[in-house]
Design a protein around this motif. Structure first.
Motif, mmCIF file in Angstrom:
data_model
loop_
_atom_site.group_PDB
_atom_site.id
_atom_site.type_symbol
_atom_site.label_atom_id
_atom_site.label_comp_id
_atom_site.label_asym_id
_atom_site.label_seq_id
_atom_site.Cartn_x
_atom_site.Cartn_y
_atom_site.Cartn_z
ATOM 1 N N ARG A 107 18.142 -28.318 -1.895
ATOM 2 C CA ARG A 107 18.848 -27.508 -2.899
ATOM 3 C C ARG A 107 19.938 -28.335 -3.568
ATOM 4 O O ARG A 107 21.058 -28.418 -3.066
ATOM 5 C CB ARG A 107 19.442 -26.261 -2.241
ATOM 6 C CG ARG A 107 18.371 -25.400 -1.602
ATOM 7 C CD ARG A 107 18.894 -24.056 -1.129
ATOM 8 N NE ARG A 107 17.783 -23.129 -1.042
ATOM 9 C CZ ARG A 107 17.899 -21.839 -0.786
ATOM 10 N NH1 ARG A 107 19.074 -21.309 -0.614
ATOM 11 N NH2 ARG A 107 16.833 -21.060 -0.732
ATOM 12 N N ASP A 249 21.650 -21.355 4.105
ATOM 13 C CA ASP A 249 21.516 -20.220 3.187
ATOM 14 C C ASP A 249 22.875 -19.924 2.555
ATOM 15 O O ASP A 249 22.997 -19.793 1.336
ATOM 16 C CB ASP A 249 21.010 -18.999 3.967
ATOM 17 C CG ASP A 249 20.863 -17.767 3.094
ATOM 18 O OD1 ASP A 249 20.327 -17.910 1.976
ATOM 19 O OD2 ASP A 249 21.281 -16.671 3.511
ATOM 20 N N ASP A 253 24.440 -21.109 -1.474
ATOM 21 C CA ASP A 253 24.937 -20.152 -2.480
ATOM 22 C C ASP A 253 26.333 -20.563 -2.939
ATOM 23 O O ASP A 253 26.665 -20.501 -4.125
ATOM 24 C CB ASP A 253 25.014 -18.728 -1.905
ATOM 25 C CG ASP A 253 23.761 -17.905 -2.188
ATOM 26 O OD1 ASP A 253 22.676 -18.516 -2.299
ATOM 27 O OD2 ASP A 253 23.867 -16.673 -2.285
HETATM 28 MG MG MG Z 1 19.987 -17.331 0.058
#
Ligand code: MG
Ligand code: IPM
Length: 361
Positions: A107, A249, A253
């Motif tokens: 990411r 996770d 963000d």
């Molecule tokens: Mg997420």
């Protein structure tokens, strides 16, 4: 002539709108680089629940297993929130990750200069931010057993999830972390909570051991609470971050918001072999704006760029897409999530078309 088959899974909410735009970019970039594509579209998540009663049909799983890559929009929405966990839209995503063995989730959070004022953080804090979060994706709390909610004899309930990692699971994600770091600034930060959680104490031990095979990469460690604070305090200190599923996770963000909008961030979920790969924006299905034509398709379009890079070894096609996105932002086109004074606000499809024109121009 290269030829690839791609499973296209638009999903729910804004998923279909953003995937529609990204698919145009996919076709155009492939065409210009002499690459043929077989696209197979299918329903997943809530859309699949509505049509077939299950979030992921076996035939759709089969399709993804046969494909060279998967392009996914987003799944979930309030309509399906009351359902049992086992048949919620999110299950489709988790099942795809597990069944395809997509243990490494990349990411990237990179700030575009022209978007610097869209962030809620001060420009001088975020200028130059370029972070790669490498999130473990098939272990930890998301999949650990036992899990569930049980009734106790006294009438109260007990909810359980288990954070569990084995040595091989940590080793393989650590290796991806070191390999990615090697191609960037040769710095890898491993994030854990080794002062409290045994499973992440093992994480730290194994990552440190794997690090011996990568003497050229500088490895450091940080606790997750500190990392989350440092990300907003001084994000430029970070380059590559490798961490377990739940921490990844949350931190991804947070990293996303440094760049102005979560609508900008792509991701690649990779397995052990080249034909195991799924590309999706890191944002969700945004049910509040679904169908209004105002979603930002850029995260999905940049996910297509990652597909060219990681699945098809077509770096040039990937950079062309990234450059086209940058140009369109530079001339001041903005979807509403990244709107700015003086910029031209455009719809999802106008943004997609503008990027396509830039690419084809
Ligand atoms: Mg997420
Ligand atoms: C993500 C999402 C998913 C996750 C949800 C939709 C299951 O938040 O990809 O970050 O928690 O992994």
């Amino acid at each position: 002539m290269k030829r690839f088959s791609i499973a296209v899974l638009p999903g729910d909410g804004i998923g279909p709108e953003i995937v529609h735009e990204a698919t145009k970019i996919l076709k155009s970039a492939a065409g210009r680089h002499g690459c043929e594509l077989d696209l197979h579209e299918a329903l997943v998540g809530g859309a699949s629940i509505d049509a077939y009663g299950v979030p992921l049909k076996d035939s759709v799983l089969e399709l993804t297993l046969k494909s060279d890559a998967v392009l996914l929009g987003a799944v979930g929405g309030p309509k399906w929130e009351g359902l049992d966990y086992s048949i919620r839209p999110e299950r489709a995503l988790l099942a795809l990750r597990k069944e395809l063995g997509l243990f490494a989730n990349l990411r990237p959070a990179k700030i575009y200069r022209s978007l610097i004022d869209s962030s809620t953080l001060k420009p001088e804090v975020i200028d130059g931010v370029d972070i790669m979060v490498i999130r473990e994706l098939t272990g930890g709390l998301y999949f650990g057993m036992p899990k569930g909610i049980e009734k106790l004899p006294d009438g109260t309930e007990r909810g359980v999830n288990t954070m569990v990692y084995t040595t091989p699971e940590i080793e393989r994600i650590a290796r991806v972390g070191f390999e990615v770091a090697r191609k960037r600034k040769k710095r890898l930060l491993s994030v854990d909570k080794a002062n409290v959680l045994e499973t992440t104490e093992l994480w730290r031990k194994v990552v440190t051991r794997v690090g011996k095979d990568y003497p050229d990469v500088h490895l450091t460690h940080m606790y997750v609470d500190n990392c989350s604070m440092q990300l907003v305090r001084n994000p430029r200190q970070f380059d590559c971050i490798v961490t377990e599923n739940t921490f990844g996770d949350i931190l991804s963000d947070e990293a996303a918001m440094l760049t102005g909008s979560i609508g900008m961030l792509p991701s690649a979920s990779l397995g052990a072999t080249r034909n195991r790969a799924m590309y999706e924006p890191i944002h969700g299905s945004a049910p509040d704006i679904a169908g209004k034509g105002i979603a930002n398709p850029i995260a999905t379009i940049l996910s297509v760029a990652m597909m060219f890079k990681y699945s098809f070894d077509m770096e040039e096609a990937a950079s062309e897409i990234e450059n086209a996105v940058e140009k369109v932002l530079d001339v001041g086109l903005r979807t509403s999530d990244i709107a700015a004074p003086g910029a031209k606000e455009v719809s999802c499809s106008e943004m997609g078309e503008a990027i396509l024109r830039e690419l084809d121009g």
